[in-house]
Motif scaffolding. Structure first.
Motif, mmCIF file in Angstrom:
data_model
loop_
_atom_site.group_PDB
_atom_site.id
_atom_site.type_symbol
_atom_site.label_atom_id
_atom_site.label_comp_id
_atom_site.label_asym_id
_atom_site.label_seq_id
_atom_site.Cartn_x
_atom_site.Cartn_y
_atom_site.Cartn_z
ATOM 1 N N PRO A 76 -5.001 -2.957 45.602
ATOM 2 C CA PRO A 76 -5.041 -1.524 45.914
ATOM 3 C C PRO A 76 -6.455 -0.981 46.105
ATOM 4 O O PRO A 76 -6.638 0.001 46.840
ATOM 5 C CB PRO A 76 -4.347 -0.870 44.716
ATOM 6 C CG PRO A 76 -4.366 -1.892 43.637
ATOM 7 C CD PRO A 76 -4.337 -3.218 44.310
ATOM 8 N N ALA A 77 -7.459 -1.600 45.480
ATOM 9 C CA ALA A 77 -8.839 -1.172 45.707
ATOM 10 C C ALA A 77 -9.266 -1.498 47.127
ATOM 11 O O ALA A 77 -9.944 -0.706 47.798
ATOM 12 C CB ALA A 77 -9.778 -1.844 44.703
ATOM 13 N N LEU A 78 -8.873 -2.670 47.609
ATOM 14 C CA LEU A 78 -9.167 -3.051 48.991
ATOM 15 C C LEU A 78 -8.447 -2.126 49.961
ATOM 16 O O LEU A 78 -9.036 -1.632 50.934
ATOM 17 C CB LEU A 78 -8.734 -4.498 49.229
ATOM 18 C CG LEU A 78 -8.928 -5.024 50.641
ATOM 19 C CD1 LEU A 78 -10.401 -5.254 50.931
ATOM 20 C CD2 LEU A 78 -8.146 -6.329 50.855
ATOM 21 N N ALA A 79 -7.164 -1.858 49.696
ATOM 22 C CA ALA A 79 -6.388 -0.980 50.575
ATOM 23 C C ALA A 79 -6.982 0.424 50.616
ATOM 24 O O ALA A 79 -7.073 1.038 51.682
ATOM 25 C CB ALA A 79 -4.937 -0.932 50.112
ATOM 26 N N LEU A 80 -7.384 0.937 49.454
ATOM 27 C CA LEU A 80 -7.985 2.266 49.399
ATOM 28 C C LEU A 80 -9.234 2.329 50.256
ATOM 29 O O LEU A 80 -9.426 3.280 51.034
ATOM 30 C CB LEU A 80 -8.317 2.632 47.949
ATOM 31 C CG LEU A 80 -9.019 3.962 47.727
ATOM 32 C CD1 LEU A 80 -8.123 5.134 48.115
ATOM 33 C CD2 LEU A 80 -9.472 4.112 46.264
ATOM 34 N N ALA A 81 -10.090 1.319 50.142
ATOM 35 C CA ALA A 81 -11.338 1.311 50.900
ATOM 36 C C ALA A 81 -11.086 1.256 52.402
ATOM 37 O O ALA A 81 -11.708 1.999 53.184
ATOM 38 C CB ALA A 81 -12.201 0.127 50.468
ATOM 39 N N SER A 232 -3.376 -7.680 40.896
ATOM 40 C CA SER A 232 -3.510 -6.380 40.216
ATOM 41 C C SER A 232 -2.943 -5.206 41.007
ATOM 42 O O SER A 232 -3.501 -4.114 41.019
ATOM 43 C CB SER A 232 -4.981 -6.113 39.860
ATOM 44 O OG SER A 232 -5.429 -7.062 38.904
ATOM 45 N N ASP A 233 -1.774 -5.435 41.633
ATOM 46 C CA ASP A 233 -1.066 -4.291 42.220
ATOM 47 C C ASP A 233 0.248 -3.995 41.501
ATOM 48 O O ASP A 233 0.916 -3.016 41.802
ATOM 49 C CB ASP A 233 -0.829 -4.489 43.721
ATOM 50 C CG ASP A 233 0.149 -5.610 44.043
ATOM 51 O OD1 ASP A 233 0.464 -6.422 43.148
ATOM 52 O OD2 ASP A 233 0.589 -5.690 45.217
ATOM 53 N N PRO A 332 -3.235 11.190 47.733
ATOM 54 C CA PRO A 332 -2.165 10.219 48.000
ATOM 55 C C PRO A 332 -2.736 8.821 48.212
ATOM 56 O O PRO A 332 -3.839 8.645 48.727
ATOM 57 C CB PRO A 332 -1.529 10.745 49.295
ATOM 58 C CG PRO A 332 -1.901 12.191 49.359
ATOM 59 C CD PRO A 332 -3.250 12.298 48.723
ATOM 60 N N LEU A 333 -1.957 7.827 47.811
ATOM 61 C CA LEU A 333 -2.266 6.422 48.092
ATOM 62 C C LEU A 333 -0.925 5.696 48.190
ATOM 63 O O LEU A 333 -0.353 5.276 47.202
ATOM 64 C CB LEU A 333 -3.139 5.802 46.998
ATOM 65 C CG LEU A 333 -3.522 4.325 47.210
ATOM 66 C CD1 LEU A 333 -4.287 4.162 48.528
ATOM 67 C CD2 LEU A 333 -4.342 3.797 46.046
ATOM 68 N N MET A 334 -0.450 5.553 49.433
ATOM 69 C CA MET A 334 0.876 4.994 49.652
ATOM 70 C C MET A 334 0.787 3.481 49.847
ATOM 71 O O MET A 334 1.140 2.939 50.890
ATOM 72 C CB MET A 334 1.571 5.694 50.814
ATOM 73 C CG MET A 334 2.133 7.036 50.373
ATOM 74 S SD MET A 334 2.796 8.105 51.682
ATOM 75 C CE MET A 334 3.823 7.026 52.624
ATOM 76 N N THR A 335 0.288 2.830 48.812
ATOM 77 C CA THR A 335 0.363 1.387 48.701
ATOM 78 C C THR A 335 0.592 1.061 47.240
ATOM 79 O O THR A 335 0.237 1.848 46.361
ATOM 80 C CB THR A 335 -0.917 0.707 49.231
ATOM 81 O OG1 THR A 335 -0.713 -0.709 49.318
ATOM 82 C CG2 THR A 335 -2.104 0.968 48.311
ATOM 83 N N ARG A 336 1.195 -0.079 46.978
ATOM 84 C CA ARG A 336 1.564 -0.429 45.610
ATOM 85 C C ARG A 336 0.326 -0.508 44.718
ATOM 86 O O ARG A 336 -0.655 -1.159 45.038
ATOM 87 C CB ARG A 336 2.289 -1.773 45.619
ATOM 88 C CG ARG A 336 2.875 -2.167 44.289
ATOM 89 C CD ARG A 336 3.904 -3.252 44.468
ATOM 90 N NE ARG A 336 3.392 -4.405 45.180
ATOM 91 C CZ ARG A 336 4.160 -5.290 45.829
ATOM 92 N NH1 ARG A 336 5.451 -5.122 45.878
ATOM 93 N NH2 ARG A 336 3.625 -6.328 46.427
ATOM 94 N N ASN A 337 0.395 0.175 43.567
ATOM 95 C CA ASN A 337 -0.759 0.287 42.678
ATOM 96 C C ASN A 337 -0.323 0.025 41.239
ATOM 97 O O ASN A 337 0.830 0.228 40.885
ATOM 98 C CB ASN A 337 -1.378 1.685 42.795
ATOM 99 C CG ASN A 337 -2.758 1.735 42.181
ATOM 100 O OD1 ASN A 337 -3.318 0.720 41.786
ATOM 101 N ND2 ASN A 337 -3.306 2.921 42.087
ATOM 102 N N SER A 338 -1.267 -0.420 40.420
ATOM 103 C CA SER A 338 -0.949 -0.730 39.022
ATOM 104 C C SER A 338 -1.641 0.188 38.023
ATOM 105 O O SER A 338 -1.088 0.452 36.950
ATOM 106 C CB SER A 338 -1.336 -2.179 38.706
ATOM 107 O OG SER A 338 -2.735 -2.374 38.851
#
Length: 463
Positions: A76-81, A232-233, A332-338
């Motif tokens: 999720p950190a990669l996706a956010l970036a 870690s998602d 918002p962050l529409m990707t799976r996160n932990s």
């Protein structure tokens, strides 16, 4: 079994994820999906991940794409970036599966790839090799940005006074979790760090791991233990006794704390959410984050101001609206996160002056359990599931629940509801050679027993 490709990406045995295969899928992804000529690349801590990541970056640069090497970091950190910079991304990870396997997760600038993207990638396989030279740089601030997303929103005293164990094992986010927990005011206690990759499936923890968690809670006087799967998602949270708070319960607690009023979740999730007055609308989907995201997008298309959230039975949480937090808005962050579904229930318990176990006890009394058989190829499991779905006599002979069936749901696999409300749900995994069994009952013990009994039956049939 040959590598398998779907909306969860490409997965297979490391020995079958050859450099040419990785290159073929990377080229196809870049050709099929508009990444705005920039690609972020990250990886988990598997021994094979650095070499596969190097292969991805080499191919992307040869395609004339600017590559941002993010190193080892949570998915999720990669996706956010990548989403914040309107770029594409590739995460090298096999998620929760063993270290002899690995894979690629693909992200377009808007987030996870869709079924449409999947078909477009397949159609572009076999492209000729290019010979350009894209730039290469690193992004040292990616993890910091991810951490600040939560520390800024929740504030420095959000977890004040708590002793929180962090089961680090080989999760790529193990150090990130420790830093975030400490920044939110808790005292982190690091546990079980490993230099050898450990495949932790947060949705189906084995009994040895559960016993380990309970022992740590007792020995260290912990208020909770948190952890994730390999990339870690997916979250894992155990209460002060070491008892696991399963993912779809974390999803409910998190959505309620954030003020969501529309929930999108797979049909396999705990049905207690249907009994709750906290939410205005519940949309049930097929299993997998792409289906949850599609449902959330449908909601937002009709009402852009909808406070919509999604979660899966594995605990991955997707935020579709700006949540107004105590210290700063949470975008918002529409990707799976932990991180969010581990932090929010702990904060909610603290603000209510109780333990997480008390929050769980106040929810409708519906309990779920899950298990899996590994090493079961789809060509073995799917014919059996077809017979079970179409033939009532086969179902009667197979299921050991103690009552007749009242409802059949084939949204994703076979989900059967029986007299008295017990549920058994069977399906092959979409991204690994596994067959999964879910159960729902009026007590945790009965749900676990239903899974255990039916896994024995499945093992006898499918082996």
């Amino acid at each position: 079994m040959a590598p398998k490709f779907g909306t969860s990406g490409l997965r297979g045995l490391v020995i079958e994820l050859t450099e040419s295969l990785v290159a073929d899928y990377t080229r196809a992804f870049l050709a099929a999906c508009n990444c705005n000529v920039t690609l972020y690349v990250g990886r988990d801590l598997r021994p094979s991940s650095p070499d596969i990541a190097d292969a991805v970056m080499s191919v992307a640069r040869a395609e004339g794409v600017a590559v941002v090497d993010c190193g080892a970091l949570p998915t999720p950190a990669l996706a956010l970036a990548s989403m914040q910079t309107n770029a594409g991304a590739v995460m090298v990870t096999g998620s929760h599966i063993p270290a002899d396997r690995n894979g690629l997760k693909f992200y377009v600038p808007g987030g996870e790839i869709t079924k449409v993207d999947e078909q477009a990638i397949i159609a572009h396989l076999g492209r000729p090799v290019a010979d350009e030279t894209g730039t290469l740089k690193t992004a040292p601030d990616v993890i910091d940005t991810y951490e600040r997303r939560y520390t800024d929103a929740f504030g420095a005293d959000a977890l004040h006074g708590l002793r929180v164990g962090v089961y680090q094992h080989s999760a790529v986010g193990r150090d990130v979790i420790v830093r975030v927990v400490q920044a939110l005011g808790a005292q982190p206690v690091t546990l079980g760090r490993s230099d050898v990759f450990i495949p932790v499936d947060t949705e189906a923890l084995d009994l040895d791991t559960r016993d380990l968690l309970a022992g740590w809670c007792k020995d260290y006087g912990l208020d909770a233990i948190i952890s994730t799967d390999g990339d870690s998602d997916r979250p894992m949270l155990a209460d002060h006794t070491g008892a696991i708070v399963v993912g779809d319960v974390l999803g409910v607690l998190t959505a309620r704390y954030l003020g969501a009023d529309v929930i999108c979740t797979p049909v396999s999730s705990n049905s207690m959410v249907l009994q709750m007055v906290d939410f205005k609308q519940i949309k049930l989907t097929r299993i997998g984050s792409p289906f949850v995201i599609a449902a959330m997008e449908d909601v937002l298309a009709l009402d852009p101001a909808a406070k919509v959230a999604g979660y899966e039975a594995n605990g991955g949480f997707l935020l579709g609206f700006t949540a107004q937090m105590q210290h700063a808005p949470l975008a918002p962050l529409m990707t799976r996160n932990s991180l969010l579904p581990m932090i929010a229930p702990l904060v909610a318990a603290g603000r209510n002056g109780c333990a997480v176990a008390d929050l769980v006890a106040d929810l409708p009394r519906v309990f779920t359990a899950a298990g899996r058989l590994q090493g079961i190829a789809p060509q073995v499991s799917e014919p059996f599931l077809d017979r079970l779905t179409t033939d009532p006599m086969v179902r009667t002979a197979f299921f050991d629940v103690g009552g007749g069936e009242t409802r059949i749901d084939t949204t994703d696999g076979l989900r059967v509801t029986f007299v008295g409300g017990d549920v058994i749900h069977l399906r092959p995994s979409g991204n690994a050679p596994e067959f999964r069994c879910y159960a729902e009952a009026g007590s945790a013990g009965k749900a676990a027993d239903l899974v255990a009994r039916h896994l024995v039956r499945l093992d006898d049939i499918l082996r």
